[in-house]
Write a protein that holds these residues in place. Structure first.
Motif, PDB file in Angstrom:
ATOM      1  N   LYS A 221       0.828  -1.211   0.000  1.00  0.00           N
ATOM      2  CA  LYS A 221       0.000   0.000   0.000  1.00  0.00           C
ATOM      3  C   LYS A 221       0.859   1.256   0.000  1.00  0.00           C
ATOM      4  O   LYS A 221       0.591   2.214  -0.730  1.00  0.00           O
ATOM      5  CB  LYS A 221      -0.924  -0.002   1.221  1.00  0.00           C
ATOM      6  CG  LYS A 221      -2.074  -0.994   1.150  1.00  0.00           C
ATOM      7  CD  LYS A 221      -2.934  -0.886   2.405  1.00  0.00           C
ATOM      8  CE  LYS A 221      -4.118  -1.829   2.353  1.00  0.00           C
ATOM      9  NZ  LYS A 221      -4.952  -1.736   3.582  1.00  0.00           N
TER      10      LYS A 221
ATOM     11  N   LEU B  22      -6.200  -1.038  -4.298  1.00  0.00           N
ATOM     12  CA  LEU B  22      -5.053  -0.985  -3.386  1.00  0.00           C
ATOM     13  C   LEU B  22      -3.817  -0.432  -4.087  1.00  0.00           C
ATOM     14  O   LEU B  22      -3.032   0.315  -3.495  1.00  0.00           O
ATOM     15  CB  LEU B  22      -4.779  -2.390  -2.840  1.00  0.00           C
ATOM     16  CG  LEU B  22      -3.666  -2.587  -1.831  1.00  0.00           C
ATOM     17  CD1 LEU B  22      -3.984  -3.768  -0.913  1.00  0.00           C
ATOM     18  CD2 LEU B  22      -2.320  -2.844  -2.501  1.00  0.00           C
ATOM     19  N   CYS B  23      -3.651  -0.786  -5.353  1.00  0.00           N
ATOM     20  CA  CYS B  23      -2.453  -0.395  -6.100  1.00  0.00           C
ATOM     21  C   CYS B  23      -2.585   0.976  -6.749  1.00  0.00           C
ATOM     22  O   CYS B  23      -1.685   1.393  -7.485  1.00  0.00           O
ATOM     23  CB  CYS B  23      -2.168  -1.443  -7.172  1.00  0.00           C
ATOM     24  SG  CYS B  23      -1.768  -3.082  -6.523  1.00  0.00           S
TER      25      CYS B  23
ATOM     26  N   CYS C 175       0.155  -4.253  -8.929  1.00  0.00           N
ATOM     27  CA  CYS C 175       0.756  -2.960  -8.572  1.00  0.00           C
ATOM     28  C   CYS C 175       1.871  -2.571  -9.539  1.00  0.00           C
ATOM     29  O   CYS C 175       1.978  -1.400  -9.955  1.00  0.00           O
ATOM     30  CB  CYS C 175       1.306  -3.006  -7.149  1.00  0.00           C
ATOM     31  SG  CYS C 175       0.053  -3.051  -5.850  1.00  0.00           S
TER      32      CYS C 175
ATOM     33  N   GLY D 264       0.229   2.618  -3.548  1.00  0.00           N
ATOM     34  CA  GLY D 264      -1.133   3.107  -3.411  1.00  0.00           C
ATOM     35  C   GLY D 264      -1.336   4.581  -3.667  1.00  0.00           C
ATOM     36  O   GLY D 264      -2.428   5.103  -3.418  1.00  0.00           O
TER      37      GLY D 264
END
Length: 275
Positions: A149, A184-185, A264, A153
């Motif tokens: 995160k 989240l990414c 991510c 993030g």
């Protein structure tokens, strides 16, 4: 035959009542993510049977199977004389009603988001008398989640379409784990407001939305080839068609973070200007 196994089960239950204070030693797992969690927290030697889909880690494949995604073989389950059954609540609670009526304990799992998985790990460890192992695994998982995160993030929001399968063209939204991974990414899931967690979507809708990144949960290297028909899409022009390990991403275990990191990294790469 039905009377014989029922009588045997009742006799075994009467004998087991005197051992109620002992942590469960004969566990049946009816869903793959729980099989994996049991191994993670140190209970592998206690697993006596699983479901057909439990395939990780590889050594659990040799265990007897007493269920599949549609049904549970109650007679085969009872023959294993379990002192705990672990299962997926929304999918299996109704099928396990006869087991609970016999007095066999059932631990139900239903993680709703990435953070809640750690709570389930701790609860399972407490149920099995493996609190120290479970807490250590949960802490390590949360630390890695926090790192992802913090690292990914933030920054420019990238529009993302996740192709669950095709045809029909199907995606993810809401609390589906792949949808949560996109958020989240730092990505913006193009179908996040769909009513279903796994909505079927129109091709025209996605073309109009013009995603900057298209992901697919698959090992098939050709599963995204059909998007080449639409070279005007940003994701196609910039060669941002990326495969994600679906075996990890769609299973509710700490390994899911391996695939989250893939998501991510793909979003981070989409933020970088092309040469």
């Amino acid at each position: 035959m039905a009377k014989s196994w029922l009588a045997g089960a009742l006799l075994w239950l009467l004998a087991a009542m005197g051992q109620a204070a002992e942590p469960p030693q004969r566990i049946i797992s009816l869903t793959p993510h729980l099989t994996e969690l049991l191994v993670d927290i140190g209970a592998e030697s206690r697993i006596v049977a699983t479901d057909d889909a439990s395939d990780y880690p590889p050594q659990v494949r040799a265990l007897p199977h007493v269920a599949n995604y549609r049904s549970i073989n109650i007679e085969a389950l009872l023959a294993q004389k379990p002192d705990l059954v672990v299962a997926w609540r929304s999918a299996q609670a109704r099928m396990l009603a006869p087991i609970e009526q016999l007095g066999i304990p059932v631990f139900y799992s239903e993680p709703t988001d990435f953070a809640s998985l750690s709570q389930e790990m701790r609860a399972l460890g407490e149920r099995l008398g493996l609190q120290q192992n479970a807490n250590a695994q949960a802490d390590a998982y949360l630390a890695r989640l926090a790192t992802l995160k913090a690292k990914y993030g933030h920054g420019e929001s990238i529009s993302v379409f996740y192709q669950l399968w095709n045809p029909p063209l199907t995606s993810v939204s809401g609390y589906a784990w792949a949808a949560q991974a996109i958020t989240l990414c730092g990505g913006r899931n193009l179908v996040d407001n769909a009513a279903s967690p796994y909505p079927q979507v129109g091709l025209e809708q996605i073309i109009k939305a013009n995603p900057q990144l298209i992901l697919a949960g698959s090992r098939d290297t050709h599963v995204l080839d059909h998007w080449q028909q639409w070279p005007m899409l940003d994701a196609v022009k910039q060669h941002r068609l990326t495969l994600i390990n679906s075996d990890e991403l769609h299973r509710f275990t700490p390994r899911a973070l391996n695939a989250v990191e893939q998501v991510c990294q793909a979003i981070a790469a989409a933020r970088s200007p092309q040469p």
